[in-house]
Design a protein around this motif. Sequence first.
Motif, PDB file in Angstrom:
ATOM      1  N   ALA A  20      37.677 -18.754  11.816  1.00  0.00           N
ATOM      2  CA  ALA A  20      37.667 -17.613  10.908  1.00  0.00           C
ATOM      3  C   ALA A  20      36.595 -17.782   9.845  1.00  0.00           C
ATOM      4  O   ALA A  20      35.840 -16.845   9.555  1.00  0.00           O
ATOM      5  CB  ALA A  20      39.040 -17.466  10.248  1.00  0.00           C
ATOM      6  N   ALA A  21      36.482 -19.007   9.314  1.00  0.00           N
ATOM      7  CA  ALA A  21      35.516 -19.222   8.233  1.00  0.00           C
ATOM      8  C   ALA A  21      34.094 -19.059   8.739  1.00  0.00           C
ATOM      9  O   ALA A  21      33.242 -18.486   8.059  1.00  0.00           O
ATOM     10  CB  ALA A  21      35.721 -20.609   7.636  1.00  0.00           C
ATOM     11  N   VAL A  23      32.994 -17.151  11.171  1.00  0.00           N
ATOM     12  CA  VAL A  23      32.704 -15.720  11.321  1.00  0.00           C
ATOM     13  C   VAL A  23      32.471 -15.085   9.951  1.00  0.00           C
ATOM     14  O   VAL A  23      31.515 -14.342   9.751  1.00  0.00           O
ATOM     15  CB  VAL A  23      33.856 -15.015  12.065  1.00  0.00           C
ATOM     16  CG1 VAL A  23      33.639 -13.509  12.069  1.00  0.00           C
ATOM     17  CG2 VAL A  23      33.967 -15.527  13.482  1.00  0.00           C
ATOM     18  N   MET A  24      33.337 -15.438   8.986  1.00  0.00           N
ATOM     19  CA  MET A  24      33.205 -14.848   7.658  1.00  0.00           C
ATOM     20  C   MET A  24      31.889 -15.248   6.999  1.00  0.00           C
ATOM     21  O   MET A  24      31.173 -14.420   6.448  1.00  0.00           O
ATOM     22  CB  MET A  24      34.354 -15.312   6.750  1.00  0.00           C
ATOM     23  CG  MET A  24      35.652 -14.605   6.947  1.00  0.00           C
ATOM     24  SD  MET A  24      35.516 -12.845   6.714  1.00  0.00           S
ATOM     25  CE  MET A  24      35.556 -12.743   4.947  1.00  0.00           C
ATOM     26  N   ILE A  25      31.581 -16.547   7.073  1.00  0.00           N
ATOM     27  CA  ILE A  25      30.377 -17.018   6.384  1.00  0.00           C
ATOM     28  C   ILE A  25      29.131 -16.454   7.050  1.00  0.00           C
ATOM     29  O   ILE A  25      28.245 -15.910   6.395  1.00  0.00           O
ATOM     30  CB  ILE A  25      30.342 -18.565   6.358  1.00  0.00           C
ATOM     31  CG1 ILE A  25      31.462 -19.079   5.462  1.00  0.00           C
ATOM     32  CG2 ILE A  25      28.998 -19.064   5.871  1.00  0.00           C
ATOM     33  CD1 ILE A  25      31.680 -20.568   5.547  1.00  0.00           C
ATOM     34  N   LEU A  26      29.099 -16.545   8.378  1.00  0.00           N
ATOM     35  CA  LEU A  26      27.906 -16.101   9.099  1.00  0.00           C
ATOM     36  C   LEU A  26      27.707 -14.598   9.012  1.00  0.00           C
ATOM     37  O   LEU A  26      26.607 -14.120   8.792  1.00  0.00           O
ATOM     38  CB  LEU A  26      28.034 -16.481  10.570  1.00  0.00           C
ATOM     39  CG  LEU A  26      27.382 -17.774  11.004  1.00  0.00           C
ATOM     40  CD1 LEU A  26      27.652 -18.006  12.482  1.00  0.00           C
ATOM     41  CD2 LEU A  26      25.878 -17.698  10.751  1.00  0.00           C
ATOM     42  N   PHE A  27      28.793 -13.863   9.206  1.00  0.00           N
ATOM     43  CA  PHE A  27      28.630 -12.426   9.424  1.00  0.00           C
ATOM     44  C   PHE A  27      29.044 -11.567   8.240  1.00  0.00           C
ATOM     45  O   PHE A  27      28.863 -10.366   8.277  1.00  0.00           O
ATOM     46  CB  PHE A  27      29.387 -11.990  10.675  1.00  0.00           C
ATOM     47  CG  PHE A  27      28.912 -12.647  11.924  1.00  0.00           C
ATOM     48  CD1 PHE A  27      27.601 -12.526  12.323  1.00  0.00           C
ATOM     49  CD2 PHE A  27      29.780 -13.407  12.696  1.00  0.00           C
ATOM     50  CE1 PHE A  27      27.152 -13.145  13.478  1.00  0.00           C
ATOM     51  CE2 PHE A  27      29.345 -14.014  13.859  1.00  0.00           C
ATOM     52  CZ  PHE A  27      28.027 -13.888  14.255  1.00  0.00           C
ATOM     53  N   THR A  28      29.636 -12.158   7.219  1.00  0.00           N
ATOM     54  CA  THR A  28      29.960 -11.343   6.048  1.00  0.00           C
ATOM     55  C   THR A  28      29.262 -11.876   4.795  1.00  0.00           C
ATOM     56  O   THR A  28      28.501 -11.166   4.151  1.00  0.00           O
ATOM     57  CB  THR A  28      31.473 -11.297   5.816  1.00  0.00           C
ATOM     58  OG1 THR A  28      32.088 -10.751   6.971  1.00  0.00           O
ATOM     59  CG2 THR A  28      31.813 -10.424   4.629  1.00  0.00           C
ATOM     60  N   LEU A  29      29.502 -13.161   4.489  1.00  0.00           N
ATOM     61  CA  LEU A  29      28.965 -13.672   3.230  1.00  0.00           C
ATOM     62  C   LEU A  29      27.456 -13.841   3.281  1.00  0.00           C
ATOM     63  O   LEU A  29      26.745 -13.449   2.359  1.00  0.00           O
ATOM     64  CB  LEU A  29      29.650 -14.995   2.873  1.00  0.00           C
ATOM     65  CG  LEU A  29      31.147 -14.857   2.624  1.00  0.00           C
ATOM     66  CD1 LEU A  29      31.752 -16.194   2.240  1.00  0.00           C
ATOM     67  CD2 LEU A  29      31.406 -13.849   1.511  1.00  0.00           C
ATOM     68  N   TYR A  30      26.954 -14.401   4.383  1.00  0.00           N
ATOM     69  CA  TYR A  30      25.521 -14.631   4.474  1.00  0.00           C
ATOM     70  C   TYR A  30      24.737 -13.306   4.412  1.00  0.00           C
ATOM     71  O   TYR A  30      23.803 -13.193   3.608  1.00  0.00           O
ATOM     72  CB  TYR A  30      25.219 -15.448   5.733  1.00  0.00           C
ATOM     73  CG  TYR A  30      23.764 -15.661   6.000  1.00  0.00           C
ATOM     74  CD1 TYR A  30      22.973 -16.365   5.094  1.00  0.00           C
ATOM     75  CD2 TYR A  30      23.163 -15.168   7.151  1.00  0.00           C
ATOM     76  CE1 TYR A  30      21.625 -16.562   5.328  1.00  0.00           C
ATOM     77  CE2 TYR A  30      21.818 -15.355   7.396  1.00  0.00           C
ATOM     78  CZ  TYR A  30      21.042 -16.050   6.486  1.00  0.00           C
ATOM     79  OH  TYR A  30      19.711 -16.221   6.715  1.00  0.00           O
ATOM     80  N   PRO A  31      25.108 -12.297   5.193  1.00  0.00           N
ATOM     81  CA  PRO A  31      24.409 -11.008   5.050  1.00  0.00           C
ATOM     82  C   PRO A  31      24.527 -10.430   3.650  1.00  0.00           C
ATOM     83  O   PRO A  31      23.588  -9.836   3.136  1.00  0.00           O
ATOM     84  CB  PRO A  31      25.111 -10.090   6.053  1.00  0.00           C
ATOM     85  CG  PRO A  31      25.752 -10.982   7.020  1.00  0.00           C
ATOM     86  CD  PRO A  31      26.088 -12.244   6.297  1.00  0.00           C
TER      87      PRO A  31
END
Lengths: 295, 429, 273
Positions: A20-21, A23-31
């Motif tokens: 989960a982390a 996906v969140m970091i790569l695809f939500t936080l990083y963008p």
Amino acid sequence: MKISYSDRLSATGYLFVLPAALVMILFTLYPFILALWNSLFTGFAQNLQYVGLQNYIRLFTSSRFWNSLFVTILFTAVSSGISGFLGFLAANWLVSRGVRFGQFFTAIIFLPYVVTPAIATLVWQYMFDRRFGILNAALNSVGLNGVAWLGSPVSAMLSLILVQVWFTVGYNLVIFSSGLQAIPKDYYESASIDGATESQQVRLITLPLIVPTVVLVLVLSLLSGFVNSFVIAQILTGGGPFRATEVLMLLIYKTAFEGFDIPRANALTLVMFLLLFSTSYMLQKWQDRVYHGLY
Amino acid sequence: MTVKNTTVRFFVFLCVLMIVAVASVSAGGAEEREDGPQTFRMYWNTNHRYDVYQQVIDDFAEEHNLVVDLETFLWPDMRTKLLTDFSGGTVPDLIQVPAPWISEFGANGLLMDMTEQIAAWPESSDWFEPAWIEVTSEGRRYGMKNHHTTFGLFYNRDLFREAGLDPDAPPQSLREFRDYMEVIAEELGPDILGFAFDQDAGYLVNFFANSDVPQLIDDTEIAINTPEVRQSLEILQEIAANEWALIAEPGASYQTARRAFIEGSVAMMLSGPWDLASLADLAPDMDYGIAVPPHLEGVEPRTIVAGTAMGIPVGANHSDLAWELMQRLTDLEIQVAATQEAGMLMPRQSWADDPRVQELPGVSDFARIVPFAVPFDIEAASRGLSDIMWSGGGGDLTTQLYQNIIYNRRSASEALETYVREGNRLLNQ
Amino acid sequence: MRTLTAKRVRAYVWLTLLCIFAVLPVAYVFLLALQTNAEAAALPPTLFPASPQFENFSVVAERMPLARYFYNSVVFSLSTTVAVILTSLFAGYATTKLRMPGRRFIISMFVGGILIPPAIRAIPLYTMIARLNLVDTWAGLSLPLMATGFGLFFMHQFLKTVPDSVVEAARIDGCSESRIVLQIVGPLVLPALVTLFIYNFLFRWNGYLWPLVVTRRTWTTLPVGISVFKTSEQLITWNLIAAAAVVTLIPVLGLFFAVGGRIVKGIAMQASK
């Protein structure tokens, strides 16, 4: 060295969070961080120039931005207020008056929440149509004149709010019902033995006890108000007339996709994010204070 | 117990959904993409997907052993797609977009500079001259038009007769336009009105051109700041304020005005050849005519060009092939066939002279008008000033001005002043 | 007693009005979808079609690969939802039962994620997916949505209510942690998982911007595919627009009628946290 049991548990914990982390970091936080970084530039794609905070300065000096902010707050506050109030009233009827078929009523009133917003809004737009819409046809059939539902700033805003209330009232009803059901019945019984009227009971027992529910409703309304406001405003009015319904989400979209000014749209987004974040945080704090103050 | 029942129903729902999905796709025949031939990608407007173009594309694909991925969008989604494609570096090989976008994208370095290719191509001299202005930014050409349309005033002869107006004398001047409207509202109103204002501010542009302003921008200034334009706007505002016209609501689609005209509840509308097909389809018996949009007294009548152009994004994989396909799609025979199929107008002089075009009703009316059509706000596009643009749905300032006219909030001259002031500020930034 | 009855009657009246308000647009779109061209264009507007025109659906299906869009939407919504359930269940279990250091930070990261507007992620995210060469693939479309802030937050809140003793008893029996999640805690919170499933399915099914941006022809989803009917500059009669809308609505309405009660309970669960 021996690895302790709790260390092993922790390691498992990180492992379990990892998918989960990632996906969140790569695809939500990083963008998101890229978008924030981008807000310090001007230009397009490969031709970017660093301009520091200029996008933000331009934003805060633009009357269009302040208008959008005002419109967004107005839309969110009024629609949450009406929808929350109606939801509470209906829940109160369902729970305290022993209405039968409660499940049935709840389910039907909840129905709009599952309907695809883009489609439902499109249908509403057609229903609002001054000439071809069924709302004006209904008014005409009882001898009243049709209304330009979306044609003036005030009525357009009210129409937007009506649609948002339509979307959310069932959801609020459900939340309030569960909040109300959690209040022990004997509170009311002893109150009515003491001679309290129904409205007194609501004011003195119900309201203080459902503060957490109210906060939950407000936070959720805030979120859905922001998210839905884009679809509703885009389809019903395109932000008009006279920018009277140009909510922030719509302004962001127009800035990015119509104006091709992505950095500026990113700056707007950060402002909106901070607004959402601080409001939900403050609501949470308010709940802690009021609710814990009672005990 | 209830939980169990719900769970059972839930899984039944899941199963049904999956069965329907799989069944529907096997019935519809899912497309399998094989490896091997290269893929040529193009974006096209959904409404311009004509059979004759499909044939050209199929032949082209076969000759070059290509798979052509033709993706169709409506303009707002097309813009979203292009924006993300330009950012992500995944551009298609060929795009068809509203002509002003070509100079906008070109000025931003997003489209291939095609000046030399076009100059070396003998057929380019067959194009109407204004058609090249629209795809040019600072002297360089970034694409070529493939549909060269314009606006016309559609009028319903039967309603003219009913209102006691001459069915063969459409209003020529703006003053006449206003008077016709008053008559129609008096005789046939309020259920039937004279005109329908679209929600799209861009449609107002016809009235500027017909107020002796050929261009939106005159070097460093907004050029519509003239007494003539003000006078035109005041007449339009009077029409709107008296409710002599149907006024589309701000978020309405293009349907409102079109539907009202087709149903005979308005006597006139401003539109283009793109509506000829739906008129033939949905109101085959209507007796209507097409005229040049009304102009201010004493001013030479003009029309505004509209339409689409093709371009090749920088970084396209098959730019040479794209250039070839552009030429094939604009071949005279293909253009005539597309006109016969869909009533679309084309940018070639030889097309306008072609007897097969001249004998088509409706199209021939437009074919007479289109050689005199001029572009209006192309400079705003190539400077990236989308806020003051009129084409493509209208920018923000444009929309404010238009809404002030039709919803009658501030006086026309005040609204125009704001537009000019803000526009000049943007121009000189 | 009489006043209570009168009040009850009033409650019924108001609730019925609310129901009509809620159902009207949905019912209207179904009625429109079955009208003829003439009925859809009539003034004043007609409500009930004289004879239902089911061929409207085939007209829509002729203009686009409706079946393919439907299939794509189902695959996209189902797969991302199953993934969200798994990732959220494991992550939620970790943050509530494994108590590793830094878990508060992890939770707030996820909650912050809920507040990030999706429109702004679209461009940088698309650029990433394009670099990975995943445009118009199932992976490109679905991977970024395989875990959501809402999912973790929801499961975290819910798993807090599962007593630690259940987990500890299982550990004493020698269960591995992943077995505890899948065979003991999972079934225990099945209602919550179903609720999360429904929410997530709805979000994905109704999504527009991301599928528009990241798909081409192969993976176009239903809402993107039928958008042609929304804002065309050419006249499309409303019965066809409505027919396209109905195709999109049927699955969510199916879900609603199958498990409507569960949705309602699910919200109640959230509220009682």
